[in-house]
Write an enzyme that holds these catalytic residues in place. Structure first.
Site, mmCIF file in Angstrom:
data_model
loop_
_atom_site.group_PDB
_atom_site.id
_atom_site.type_symbol
_atom_site.label_atom_id
_atom_site.label_comp_id
_atom_site.label_asym_id
_atom_site.label_seq_id
_atom_site.Cartn_x
_atom_site.Cartn_y
_atom_site.Cartn_z
ATOM 1 N N SER A 1 0.545 -1.061 -0.324
ATOM 2 C CA SER A 1 -0.226 0.232 0.224
ATOM 3 C C SER A 1 0.350 1.721 0.324
ATOM 4 C CB SER A 1 -1.266 0.284 1.115
ATOM 5 O OG SER A 1 -2.163 -0.727 1.591
ATOM 6 N N ARG B 1 1.549 4.682 -3.223
ATOM 7 C CA ARG B 1 1.288 5.883 -3.042
ATOM 8 C C ARG B 1 3.080 6.631 -2.812
ATOM 9 N NH1 ARG B 1 -2.269 2.724 -0.360
ATOM 10 N NH2 ARG B 1 -4.349 3.255 0.111
ATOM 11 N N GLY C 1 -6.169 -3.617 -7.622
ATOM 12 C CA GLY C 1 -7.313 -3.216 -7.450
ATOM 13 C C GLY C 1 -6.647 -0.857 -7.335
ATOM 14 N N ASP D 1 -6.829 -7.383 4.777
ATOM 15 C CA ASP D 1 -6.290 -8.398 4.221
ATOM 16 C C ASP D 1 -5.359 -9.812 5.043
ATOM 17 O OD1 ASP D 1 -6.628 -6.946 1.894
ATOM 18 O OD2 ASP D 1 -4.735 -5.788 2.267
HETATM 19 C C1 S3P Z 1 -5.913 -1.323 0.452
HETATM 20 C C2 S3P Z 1 -6.494 -1.407 0.083
HETATM 21 C C3 S3P Z 1 -7.540 -2.424 0.826
HETATM 22 C C4 S3P Z 1 -6.990 -3.334 0.875
HETATM 23 C C5 S3P Z 1 -6.343 -3.308 -0.759
HETATM 24 C C6 S3P Z 1 -4.518 -2.529 0.080
HETATM 25 C C7 S3P Z 1 -5.121 0.329 -0.522
HETATM 26 O O1 S3P Z 1 -8.374 -2.527 -0.083
HETATM 27 O O2 S3P Z 1 -7.458 -4.520 0.984
HETATM 28 O O3 S3P Z 1 -5.028 -4.876 -0.819
HETATM 29 O O4 S3P Z 1 -3.522 0.587 -0.602
HETATM 30 O O5 S3P Z 1 -5.362 1.244 0.091
HETATM 31 P P1 S3P Z 1 -10.194 -1.745 -0.324
HETATM 32 O O6 S3P Z 1 -9.794 -0.356 0.589
HETATM 33 O O7 S3P Z 1 -10.430 -1.745 -1.336
HETATM 34 O O8 S3P Z 1 -10.927 -2.344 1.212
#
Ligand code: S3P
Length: 439
Positions: free
Chosen positions: A23, A27, A94, A317
């Site tokens: 994460s 960023r 995602g 997660d």
């Molecule tokens: C993440 C947020 C989470 C997490 C993903 C990473 C992020 O998803 O499950 O692995 O980096 O902001 P959601 O924000 O859709 O729940």
């Protein structure tokens, strides 16, 4: 890769340095690209997901140099991106898709975000709707990727109440807010991981808390800064659970990110009596970091065997590996309010339930979670369902089971942790034949 074979382990011992947090790495790359100046990012995640972010940024004209886990990015400023000459491929990620959507909504060109089969099935309405509300033209078929974005400069600030607890969604809107002509307000009902807010502040952009709202202003400017990404606590989770369940384990996990919006797993494990110490705490890039030392065996009856409500977002997660943990503890474990698991890289509720049943665990499925009883696990052939966290969670299950476990499609672990099986083989002991031998 053929199926990965896992054999029972007796204990985990040694030291591990984890790859950079996924994460935070996303960023670090995205925000530095939007900043003024150049920054060196160390311990950048080795994950395929973060490589997707870098590749999309290159397609948007950002200059990036990479040498192992060190990435140097030349920021182009908030409006310095170039119209891409092809679709932006977010792979399985995602986070790449939803955060980039926020940035692209404010650019003066057309772009298309796409991804692999799994990502093209995941819900994108949650970002499409508010970005349209901010003035971008966004289209897709059935609210799934590919998503076509014709940006608007500047966007309109909005007052936004996210319909789901999602850090990706919050971050998308805050990023778009940096490209708006006025202020953007995000009212989070359930707090989610706050890496975006921390990183924006680290790079000099104000993210204020006004009443219940996070507020960003379109005037804010980001200034690139060197940083070191903490180790990924979500990757640490597999080792923490395995060590906790195997008596005689003593494992040190060095330099792990300990952001309180990510560490509910530690609270859950401690609630079951797991012995975890934290040492050498420091702060890096506005994020708390420390070593975790976990010792196996000592468990107690917990205050509660149910995880639900606001806690879910804080360990979303970690739920696949917590399901495995639940098979080992008195009273089992029940997870509720976690319907979001159904729209992750796989339908994680279905994947967990199916694989645990194959391993002879007693488990009940709910629309928003599952209940797993303490069970004697038997080795079986399980499926990763193409989902990295399912593959790694069931590697842990294989260590705790009797006999051999085979994981189909285990190579997808590379989405977050390419060296996972090698690191596991290095720290696991007493396994006959050696654990994690590739088949
Ligand atoms: C993440 C947020 C989470 C997490 C993903 C990473 C992020 O998803 O499950 O692995 O980096 O902001 P959601 O924000 O859709 O729940």
């Amino acid at each position: 890769m053929k199926a990965m074979k896992i054999f029972p382990g007796q204990f985990l011992r040694g030291e591990i340095a984890l790859p950079g947090d996924k994460s935070i790495s996303h960023r670090a790359a995205l925000f530095t690209a939007m900043a003024r100046g150049t920054a060196k990012i160390e311990n950048f995640a080795t994950s395929a997901d973060c490589a997707s972010t870098l590749s999309c940024l290159r397609d948007l004209g950002i200059e990036i140099e990479q040498s192992g886990a060190t990435v140097t990015i030349k920021g182009a400023g908030k409006m310095g991106f170039r119209e891409p000459s092809r679709e932006l491929d977010c792979g399985n990620s995602g986070t790449t898709m939803r955060l980039l959507a926020g940035i692209l909504a404010g650019q003066d060109f057309v772009s298309v975000l796409t991804g692999d089969d799994s990502l093209r099935k995941r819900p994108m309405k949650r970002v499409i709707e508010p970005l349209i509300g901010m003035g971008a033209e966004v289209s897709s078929q059935s609210d799934r990727a590919p998503i076509r974005i014709k940006g608007r400069t500047p966007l309109h600030g909005i007052h936004y109440h996210p319909p789901v607890a999602s850090a990706q969604l919050k971050s998308c809107i805050l990023l778009a807010g940096l490209l708006a002509g006025d202020k953007t307000f995000v009212f989070e009902k359930t707090p989610t991981r706050d890496h975006t807010e921390r990183m924006m502040r680290f790079l000099g952009a104000d993210v204020a808390l006004e009443g219940d709202a996070l507020v960003v202003s379109g005037d804010a400017v980001l200034a690139a800064r060197d940083m070191r990404v903490p180790g990924d606590v979500s990757s640490a989770a597999f080792f923490l659970v395995a060590a906790a369940c195997l008596e005689g384990s003593e494992l040190a996990l060095r330099g792990v990110g300990l952001n309180p919006s990510r560490t509910a797993l530690l609270d859950v494990l401690r609630n079951f009596g797991v012995d975890i110490d934290i040492a050498n705490e420091i702060e890096a890039a506005n994020e708390p970091v420390g070593d975790l030392i976990v010792r196996g065996g000592a468990m107690k009856t917990p205050d509660s065997n149910i995880i639900n409500g606001g806690m879910i977002a804080n360990l979303i997660d970690e739920l696949p590996v917590l399901a495995v943990f639940g098979t080992q503890v008195e009273g089992g474990l029940e997870i509720r309010d976690a319907a979001e698991l159904r729209v992750k890289e796989s339908d994680r509720i279905q994947a967990i339930v199916e694989n645990l049943r194959r391993m002879h665990a007693a488990v009940e499925e709910y629309p928003d979670g599952f209940r797993v009883e303490r069970s004697y696990l038997k080795g079986a052939c399980v499926d990763s369902f193409g989902d990295h966290r399912i593959a790694m969670a069931f590697a842990v299950a294989g260590l705790l089971a009797e006999g051999e476990t085979e994981i189909e499609g285990a190579e997808c672990a590379a989405v977050s942790f390419p060296a996972f099986f090698d690191v596991l083989a290095r720290v696991v002991g007493g396994s006959v034949p050696p654990a994690a031998a590739g088949g």
